[in-house]
Design a protein around this motif. Structure first.
Motif, PDB file in Angstrom:
ATOM      1  N   LEU A 169     -17.895  40.957  49.100  1.00  0.00           N
ATOM      2  CA  LEU A 169     -18.018  42.086  50.345  1.00  0.00           C
ATOM      3  C   LEU A 169     -16.999  42.966  50.122  1.00  0.00           C
ATOM      4  O   LEU A 169     -15.939  42.928  49.683  1.00  0.00           O
ATOM      5  CB  LEU A 169     -17.849  41.331  51.584  1.00  0.00           C
ATOM      6  CG  LEU A 169     -16.642  40.499  51.882  1.00  0.00           C
ATOM      7  CD1 LEU A 169     -16.514  40.116  53.437  1.00  0.00           C
ATOM      8  CD2 LEU A 169     -16.318  39.049  51.157  1.00  0.00           C
ATOM      9  N   SER A 185     -24.213  53.224  56.754  1.00  0.00           N
ATOM     10  CA  SER A 185     -25.144  52.869  55.606  1.00  0.00           C
ATOM     11  C   SER A 185     -24.303  52.303  54.134  1.00  0.00           C
ATOM     12  O   SER A 185     -23.227  52.960  54.077  1.00  0.00           O
ATOM     13  CB  SER A 185     -26.189  53.910  55.492  1.00  0.00           C
ATOM     14  OG  SER A 185     -25.625  55.023  54.858  1.00  0.00           O
ATOM     15  N   LEU A 186     -24.992  51.878  53.405  1.00  0.00           N
ATOM     16  CA  LEU A 186     -24.429  51.819  52.123  1.00  0.00           C
ATOM     17  C   LEU A 186     -24.305  52.971  51.280  1.00  0.00           C
ATOM     18  O   LEU A 186     -23.369  53.052  50.590  1.00  0.00           O
ATOM     19  CB  LEU A 186     -25.325  50.803  51.338  1.00  0.00           C
ATOM     20  CG  LEU A 186     -25.229  49.305  51.622  1.00  0.00           C
ATOM     21  CD1 LEU A 186     -26.520  48.462  51.036  1.00  0.00           C
ATOM     22  CD2 LEU A 186     -23.964  48.533  51.613  1.00  0.00           C
ATOM     23  N   TRP A 210     -22.346  45.800  42.351  1.00  0.00           N
ATOM     24  CA  TRP A 210     -22.422  45.323  43.678  1.00  0.00           C
ATOM     25  C   TRP A 210     -23.668  45.977  44.360  1.00  0.00           C
ATOM     26  O   TRP A 210     -24.494  45.409  45.090  1.00  0.00           O
ATOM     27  CB  TRP A 210     -20.931  45.712  44.218  1.00  0.00           C
ATOM     28  CG  TRP A 210     -20.966  44.761  45.641  1.00  0.00           C
ATOM     29  CD1 TRP A 210     -20.747  43.651  45.936  1.00  0.00           C
ATOM     30  CD2 TRP A 210     -21.190  45.438  46.993  1.00  0.00           C
ATOM     31  NE1 TRP A 210     -20.855  43.306  47.413  1.00  0.00           N
ATOM     32  CE2 TRP A 210     -21.025  44.701  47.980  1.00  0.00           C
ATOM     33  CE3 TRP A 210     -21.626  46.861  47.316  1.00  0.00           C
ATOM     34  CZ2 TRP A 210     -21.324  45.033  49.429  1.00  0.00           C
ATOM     35  CZ3 TRP A 210     -21.589  46.946  48.471  1.00  0.00           C
ATOM     36  CH2 TRP A 210     -21.620  46.052  49.642  1.00  0.00           C
ATOM     37  N   LEU A 214     -27.808  45.079  45.741  1.00  0.00           N
ATOM     38  CA  LEU A 214     -28.202  45.215  47.013  1.00  0.00           C
ATOM     39  C   LEU A 214     -29.128  46.213  46.885  1.00  0.00           C
ATOM     40  O   LEU A 214     -29.708  46.898  48.227  1.00  0.00           O
ATOM     41  CB  LEU A 214     -26.944  45.678  47.924  1.00  0.00           C
ATOM     42  CG  LEU A 214     -25.822  44.450  48.078  1.00  0.00           C
ATOM     43  CD1 LEU A 214     -24.674  45.010  48.948  1.00  0.00           C
ATOM     44  CD2 LEU A 214     -26.608  43.360  48.961  1.00  0.00           C
ATOM     45  N   ARG A 264     -18.623  46.716  55.294  1.00  0.00           N
ATOM     46  CA  ARG A 264     -20.045  46.876  56.049  1.00  0.00           C
ATOM     47  C   ARG A 264     -20.504  45.229  55.894  1.00  0.00           C
ATOM     48  O   ARG A 264     -19.401  44.574  55.319  1.00  0.00           O
ATOM     49  CB  ARG A 264     -20.866  47.559  54.606  1.00  0.00           C
ATOM     50  CG  ARG A 264     -20.604  48.960  54.717  1.00  0.00           C
ATOM     51  CD  ARG A 264     -21.699  49.623  55.822  1.00  0.00           C
ATOM     52  NE  ARG A 264     -23.126  48.918  55.805  1.00  0.00           N
ATOM     53  CZ  ARG A 264     -23.890  49.138  56.740  1.00  0.00           C
ATOM     54  NH1 ARG A 264     -23.658  49.932  57.932  1.00  0.00           N
ATOM     55  NH2 ARG A 264     -25.114  48.695  56.749  1.00  0.00           N
ATOM     56  N   GLU A 266     -22.925  43.732  54.431  1.00  0.00           N
ATOM     57  CA  GLU A 266     -23.461  43.123  53.600  1.00  0.00           C
ATOM     58  C   GLU A 266     -22.349  42.493  52.553  1.00  0.00           C
ATOM     59  O   GLU A 266     -21.513  43.125  52.259  1.00  0.00           O
ATOM     60  CB  GLU A 266     -24.313  44.394  52.657  1.00  0.00           C
ATOM     61  CG  GLU A 266     -25.448  45.071  53.312  1.00  0.00           C
ATOM     62  CD  GLU A 266     -25.020  45.966  54.257  1.00  0.00           C
ATOM     63  OE1 GLU A 266     -25.761  46.803  54.861  1.00  0.00           O
ATOM     64  OE2 GLU A 266     -23.821  46.431  54.462  1.00  0.00           O
ATOM     65  N   LYS A 267     -23.169  41.350  51.880  1.00  0.00           N
ATOM     66  CA  LYS A 267     -22.376  40.689  50.926  1.00  0.00           C
ATOM     67  C   LYS A 267     -23.264  40.361  49.576  1.00  0.00           C
ATOM     68  O   LYS A 267     -24.563  40.200  49.870  1.00  0.00           O
ATOM     69  CB  LYS A 267     -21.768  39.519  51.367  1.00  0.00           C
ATOM     70  CG  LYS A 267     -22.654  38.533  52.143  1.00  0.00           C
ATOM     71  CD  LYS A 267     -21.775  37.392  52.974  1.00  0.00           C
ATOM     72  CE  LYS A 267     -22.801  36.604  53.657  1.00  0.00           C
ATOM     73  NZ  LYS A 267     -21.931  35.746  54.338  1.00  0.00           N
ATOM     74  N   TRP A 268     -22.661  39.878  48.609  1.00  0.00           N
ATOM     75  CA  TRP A 268     -23.491  39.603  47.378  1.00  0.00           C
ATOM     76  C   TRP A 268     -23.007  38.306  46.975  1.00  0.00           C
ATOM     77  O   TRP A 268     -21.744  38.290  46.800  1.00  0.00           O
ATOM     78  CB  TRP A 268     -23.505  40.923  46.209  1.00  0.00           C
ATOM     79  CG  TRP A 268     -23.978  40.302  45.037  1.00  0.00           C
ATOM     80  CD1 TRP A 268     -24.982  39.720  44.823  1.00  0.00           C
ATOM     81  CD2 TRP A 268     -23.296  40.614  43.639  1.00  0.00           C
ATOM     82  NE1 TRP A 268     -25.259  39.587  43.156  1.00  0.00           N
ATOM     83  CE2 TRP A 268     -24.119  40.297  42.723  1.00  0.00           C
ATOM     84  CE3 TRP A 268     -22.253  41.495  43.181  1.00  0.00           C
ATOM     85  CZ2 TRP A 268     -23.955  40.293  41.343  1.00  0.00           C
ATOM     86  CZ3 TRP A 268     -21.971  41.380  41.873  1.00  0.00           C
ATOM     87  CH2 TRP A 268     -22.740  40.744  40.943  1.00  0.00           C
TER      88      TRP A 268
END
Length: 304
Positions: A169, A185-186, A210, A214, A264, A266-268
């Protein structure tokens, strides 16, 4: 082995032969082995009878190897030397009770060190040592007890146990997020000051990897801070220098303490994972198993 047992009466007879051949005397061999001269002479006679050849010529107060005896002595002495070296290695590994864990500098600093006091309290009898390197060394070749490695769980000559997910993350300091954020946002995150990890030896995901996982197109502009050691990446993020790729198992304590925060949500979750790895064989002793079990117990929150 049955043929060997038939040709050679006993291991003691071989020891008697080797000592006598090296000393050139049955009497000296007997003194070295702590037996009688008659016992050494009997052992040699047994071997000669079994092989059907003379190994020594008897001379006044000494003996000399025959040509066949000389050839046999070279093989016997070489074989016994290998056995001795192997036995000494095993005994040395048993006597040397310290457990060495090979890890990265970041893992040592941010995962191991915060837990060392608790480990020593739980296992005061184990001498635990950390070895940090800039690349993943061969545990088998270097006789290292344990290692923590990223991969798919297969290392030649080693046992493995799943340690942690590769959950990544974006992390930064609260101060940096307040100053540069929020990132709505990303795409906004991609335009932020990113801290890059350029590992020279260990393959590691980049910011481009990364974002791609996403579904966001990102091109490395060549700017931002760049380090070849993840410990420096984390330190730069703590100092408010930008946003870093954060492996959750390494940064969990820093997040819990509020020193780092997600830039953010989001995570991968990567395809690879982190594993405890150990050489199969003599190093896999009871202390090794206890340290391994402790590592796996401590990493439980980082496995799904």
């Amino acid at each position: 082995m049955n043929n060997l047992r038939r040709l050679l009466p006993s291991a003691n007879a071989l020891l008697s032969f080797e000592a006598a051949a090296r000393a050139g005397s049955f009497t000296k061999a007997a003194t070295e082995l702590g037996v009688t001269q008659a016992a050494v002479s009997y052992s040699i006679r047994q071997i000669e009878t079994a092989l059907g050849v003379k190994l020594f010529t008897r001379q006044h107060r000494r003996v000399a190897l025959t040509e066949t005896g000389e050839r046999f002595y070279q093989d016997v002495s070489l074989g016994l030397a290998h056995i001795l070296r192997s036995a000494e290695d095993i005994r040395r590994q048993h006597d040397d009770r310290h457990i060495t864990i090979s890890v990265s500098t970041a893992f040592a600093s941010h995962w191991m060190v915060p837990r060392l006091a608790a480990f020593r309290q739980a296992h005061p009898d184990i001498d635990l040592r950390l070895q940090t390197t800039d690349k993943d060394i061969d545990l088998v070749a270097e006789s290292i007890t344990l290692g923590v490695r990223r991969g798919y769980g297969q290392w030649p000559g080693c046992g493995t146990a799943y340690f942690a997910d590769e959950e990544i993350l974006p992390l930064c300091s609260p101060g940096y997020l307040e100053e540069a954020g929020p990132f709505n946002s990303l795409d906004e995150l991609a335009a932020a000051k990113l801290i890059h990890l350029d590992e020279p030896f260990r393959p590691r995901p980049s910011w481009q990897d990364w974002f791609a996982n996403l579904g966001v197109s990102y091109q490395d502009r060549g700017d931002g801070l760049r380090f070849n050691d993840y410990a420096l990446v984390i330190q730069a993020a703590l100092e408010g220098q930008g946003v870093a790729i954060g492996w959750r198992h390494l940064t969990g304590n820093l997040i819990a303490q509020g020193n780092l925060v997600p830039a953010r949500p989001e995570k991968w979750l990567g395809e690879q994972g982190f594993y405890v790895v150990w050489p199969l064989g003599p190093l896999e002793n009871e202390d090794c198993k206890r340290v391994r079990d402790w590592l796996l117990d401590q990493s439980r929150p980082y496995r799904k």
